[in-house]
Design a protein around this motif. Structure first.
Motif, PDB file in Angstrom:
ATOM      1  N   LEU A 234       0.849  -1.197   0.000  1.00  0.00           N
ATOM      2  CA  LEU A 234       0.000   0.000   0.000  1.00  0.00           C
ATOM      3  C   LEU A 234       0.879   1.240   0.000  1.00  0.00           C
ATOM      4  CD1 LEU A 234      -2.439  -1.180   2.796  1.00  0.00           C
ATOM      5  CD2 LEU A 234      -3.079  -0.811   0.425  1.00  0.00           C
ATOM      6  N   GLU A 235       0.475   2.244  -0.755  1.00  0.00           N
ATOM      7  CA  GLU A 235       1.256   3.487  -0.779  1.00  0.00           C
ATOM      8  C   GLU A 235       0.323   4.689  -0.757  1.00  0.00           C
ATOM      9  OE1 GLU A 235       4.423   3.623  -3.669  1.00  0.00           O
ATOM     10  OE2 GLU A 235       4.883   5.734  -3.277  1.00  0.00           O
ATOM     11  N   LEU A 236       0.582   5.552   0.203  1.00  0.00           N
ATOM     12  CA  LEU A 236      -0.089   6.855   0.278  1.00  0.00           C
ATOM     13  C   LEU A 236       0.796   7.852  -0.467  1.00  0.00           C
ATOM     14  CD1 LEU A 236      -2.007   9.025   1.613  1.00  0.00           C
ATOM     15  CD2 LEU A 236      -0.491   8.925   3.618  1.00  0.00           C
ATOM     16  N   HIS A 237       0.196   8.737  -1.261  1.00  0.00           N
ATOM     17  CA  HIS A 237       0.993   9.675  -2.050  1.00  0.00           C
ATOM     18  C   HIS A 237       0.145  10.901  -2.361  1.00  0.00           C
ATOM     19  CE1 HIS A 237       3.965  10.998  -5.041  1.00  0.00           C
ATOM     20  NE2 HIS A 237       4.757  10.048  -4.585  1.00  0.00           N
ATOM     21  N   ILE A 238       0.818  12.006  -2.622  1.00  0.00           N
ATOM     22  CA  ILE A 238       0.082  13.174  -3.106  1.00  0.00           C
ATOM     23  C   ILE A 238      -0.319  12.926  -4.564  1.00  0.00           C
ATOM     24  CG2 ILE A 238       1.193  14.780  -1.518  1.00  0.00           C
ATOM     25  CD1 ILE A 238       2.985  15.681  -3.907  1.00  0.00           C
ATOM     26  N   GLU A 239      -1.408  13.535  -4.988  1.00  0.00           N
ATOM     27  CA  GLU A 239      -1.913  13.272  -6.346  1.00  0.00           C
ATOM     28  C   GLU A 239      -0.937  13.755  -7.414  1.00  0.00           C
ATOM     29  OE1 GLU A 239      -5.506  15.386  -7.364  1.00  0.00           O
ATOM     30  OE2 GLU A 239      -5.320  14.784  -9.464  1.00  0.00           O
ATOM     31  N   VAL A 253      -8.767   7.107  -5.032  1.00  0.00           N
ATOM     32  CA  VAL A 253      -8.527   5.666  -5.001  1.00  0.00           C
ATOM     33  C   VAL A 253      -7.903   5.313  -6.351  1.00  0.00           C
ATOM     34  CG1 VAL A 253      -9.577   3.389  -4.728  1.00  0.00           C
ATOM     35  CG2 VAL A 253     -10.552   5.371  -3.521  1.00  0.00           C
ATOM     36  N   VAL A 254      -6.639   4.984  -6.324  1.00  0.00           N
ATOM     37  CA  VAL A 254      -5.905   4.852  -7.590  1.00  0.00           C
ATOM     38  C   VAL A 254      -6.255   3.536  -8.277  1.00  0.00           C
ATOM     39  CG1 VAL A 254      -3.604   4.796  -8.621  1.00  0.00           C
ATOM     40  CG2 VAL A 254      -4.063   6.311  -6.686  1.00  0.00           C
ATOM     41  N   ILE A 419      -3.300   5.330  -2.358  1.00  0.00           N
ATOM     42  CA  ILE A 419      -4.214   6.345  -1.825  1.00  0.00           C
ATOM     43  C   ILE A 419      -3.641   7.708  -2.207  1.00  0.00           C
ATOM     44  CG2 ILE A 419      -5.115   7.359   0.312  1.00  0.00           C
ATOM     45  CD1 ILE A 419      -4.297   4.490   1.584  1.00  0.00           C
ATOM     46  N   PHE A 420      -4.433   8.519  -2.889  1.00  0.00           N
ATOM     47  CA  PHE A 420      -3.990   9.882  -3.222  1.00  0.00           C
ATOM     48  C   PHE A 420      -4.693  10.898  -2.323  1.00  0.00           C
ATOM     49  CE2 PHE A 420      -2.758   9.516  -8.046  1.00  0.00           C
ATOM     50  CZ  PHE A 420      -1.550   8.954  -7.681  1.00  0.00           C
ATOM     51  N   ILE A 440      -3.339  15.467   4.700  1.00  0.00           N
ATOM     52  CA  ILE A 440      -2.261  14.518   5.021  1.00  0.00           C
ATOM     53  C   ILE A 440      -2.720  13.580   6.139  1.00  0.00           C
ATOM     54  CG2 ILE A 440       0.059  14.381   6.029  1.00  0.00           C
ATOM     55  CD1 ILE A 440       0.587  17.112   4.501  1.00  0.00           C
ATOM     56  N   GLU A 441      -3.334  14.180   7.136  1.00  0.00           N
ATOM     57  CA  GLU A 441      -3.863  13.371   8.250  1.00  0.00           C
ATOM     58  C   GLU A 441      -4.942  12.404   7.742  1.00  0.00           C
ATOM     59  OE1 GLU A 441      -5.268  15.795  11.480  1.00  0.00           O
ATOM     60  OE2 GLU A 441      -6.273  14.113  12.474  1.00  0.00           O
ATOM     61  N   ASN A 442      -5.831  12.900   6.891  1.00  0.00           N
ATOM     62  CA  ASN A 442      -6.874  12.035   6.318  1.00  0.00           C
ATOM     63  C   ASN A 442      -6.250  10.845   5.582  1.00  0.00           C
ATOM     64  OD1 ASN A 442      -8.944  13.700   7.168  1.00  0.00           O
ATOM     65  ND2 ASN A 442      -9.177  14.746   5.197  1.00  0.00           N
ATOM     66  N   GLY A 443      -5.243  11.142   4.780  1.00  0.00           N
ATOM     67  CA  GLY A 443      -4.607  10.077   3.995  1.00  0.00           C
ATOM     68  C   GLY A 443      -3.994   9.020   4.892  1.00  0.00           C
TER      69      GLY A 443
END
Ligand SMILES: [Zn+2]
Length: 462
Positions: A234-239, A253-254, A419-420, A440-443
């Protein structure tokens, strides 16, 4: 070659025209209330119930601010290019955070940072999550950093709540993402000798750089993981694009990372005197190229979908006002989530090039330079991410990633999800790159829930 060209990793705005916006913030209260009761006994949550567990958003944003000091530049962003002193110091800082989050930290032979956490059933394959902390020169403070520190924050939150997952967890911070997904290439066994000899913007070869950050290129074989060896990544990232902000959506949702194909297109005509050669007696390669460029745009837009096609570079030879251009070299780039569609469009473009060649008395030659296969995310993980966001009262949208990420390599090993969160103004790879603290917190909260749901879900048999 399978790498994203160095300049392009994480770079381009995600191309996301119109897709279904899934849901509205409406419910969360009931679920959160139910979760509250469970949180009193942390061990009871071991099998994946998340309750009202939340990351510490203030701490996460504080860590981001601290990391931004390493390689800080006057424009307000960072130049933390892989294998520089700033990179090494940033990695030291991040390892400290990983240890504070009770992760068992090591540097693998490729120089990736790996923080392990045991599960209750260590026969299960590990769930990996993370990102990267290297930047482009004069980059921003969010690309990679949000996902890296978000992953560590998730581990810290689990540790503080004494939650033991079933699967072992690994927070992984890939090295040199911006230089062509080098760290994750090593993990899938795709890092070539040729790539090890490339000099990156630190002035070091990749080989020297890996040594510099504590890896050992003579032991790269130990880093390689087999297909099927991970439960999920899993990877969280900015769009890095402007869609989420423009549409006021909290979470992307990528659907997958697009395939990118590059060709060099050479058009040969005949260079001749621009004053004495009659208009009906010319073999003008640049005129043929103009028709070709128009055709690429027309064909790519002739069918529905989000595919994109670009001629972004062109050179006419000999390049003089008084000479009919005898030769043109230009680029062709096609991107889509579906490799079959890229090939179909390419064939259409080739067929039209043949027509132009005949009518313009020139020849076309196509040389494939680079092909990154599309990396779809796992539909079960997409559903988990969407559900996790929904429980938090966040809006979501399914979207492709037009930029490359380490997740595309990890997709070779097992199911992946991304996750963007919104990038303000769609700006990235710039000191002006910005994401709001709340986003950022939401992500990170979505990542936390997604990790716990994947832990519960048995995505792979092992
Ligand atoms: Zn990135």
């Amino acid at each position: 070659m399978t790498t994203t060209p160095p300049e392009r990793a994480c770079q381009e705005d995600a191309q996301s025209s119109i897709e279904a916006t899934m849901n509205r913030r409406q419910f969360n209260c009931g679920l959160a209330a139910a979760g509250l009761l469970m949180l009193r006994r942390p061990q009871a949550m071991a099998s994946g119930a998340v309750g009202d567990l939340r990351v510490n958003g203030a701490r996460l944003n504080q860590h981001l601010a601290e990391l931004s000091q390493f390689g800080k530049n006057p424009q307000g962003g960072v130049s933390r290019v892989a294998y520089t002193e700033a990179d090494r110091q940033g990695r030291e800082y991040v390892m400290g955070l990983m240890r504070a989050a009770k992760l068992d930290v090591s540097i693998d032979a490729a120089g990736n940072l790996v923080g392990r956490r045991v599960g209750s059933d260590n026969n299960l394959k590990p769930i990996l999550f993370g990102s990267h902390i290297d930047s482009v020169p004069e980059g921003g403070n969010f690309d990679g950093d949000v996902g890296s520190l978000g992953a560590i924050e998730v581990a810290q939150t689990l540790a503080e709540s004494s939650i033991v997952t079933r699967h072992p967890l690994e927070v992984i911070i890939f090295q040199n993402e911006e230089g062509g997904l080098i760290g994750s290439e090593a993990v899938i066994g795709a890092l070539t000798e040729k790539e090890l000899d490339l000099v990156n913007k630190s002035g070091k070869t990749v080989r020297e750089g890996i040594k510099f950050i504590g890896g050992d290129t003579t032991k790269l074989a130990t880093v390689k993981r087999e297909k099927g060896s991970i439960a999920a990544y899993l990877e969280l990232h900015i769009e890095q694009g402007g869609t989420l902000e423009a549409e006021h959506i909290d979470i992307g949702v990528v659907e997958g990372i697009v395939g990118i194909n590059w060709w060099d297109v050479t058009i040969e005509g005949f260079a001749n005197h621009a004053g004495t050669t009659a208009m009906n007696n010319r073999q003008d390669a640049l005129l043929a190229a103009a028709k070709f460029i128009e055709a690429v745009n027309r064909l790519v837009t002739s069918i529905p979908g989000r595919q994109v096609g670009t001629v972004g570079r062109i050179q006419a030879l000999p390049g003089a006002p008084n000479v009919i251009p005898g030769k043109v070299v230009c680029s062709l780039e096609l991107r889509d989530l579906d490799a079959g569609k890229i090939q179909m469009l390419y064939q259409k473009i080739r067929a039209e090039a043949d027509e132009i060649a005949k009518s313009s008395r020139v020849t076309f030659d196509f040389k494939e330079l680079n092909a990154n296969i599309p990396a779809p995310t796992d539909p079960r993980i997409r559903a988990i991410i969407a559900q996790s966001a929904k429980e938090l009262g966040l809006t979501t949208k399914q979207m492709p990633s037009g930029a490359g990420h380490d997740a595309q390599d990890m997709a070779r090993l097992g199911p992946v999800g991304m996750i963007f969160i919104p990038s303000i103004g769609g700006i990235s790879h710039s000191p002006k790159e910005f994401s709001r603290p709340k986003d950022i917190e939401n992500g990170a909260n979505v990542l936390l829930r997604a990790v716990m749901r994947v832990d519960k879900a048995n995505l792979s048999s092992g």
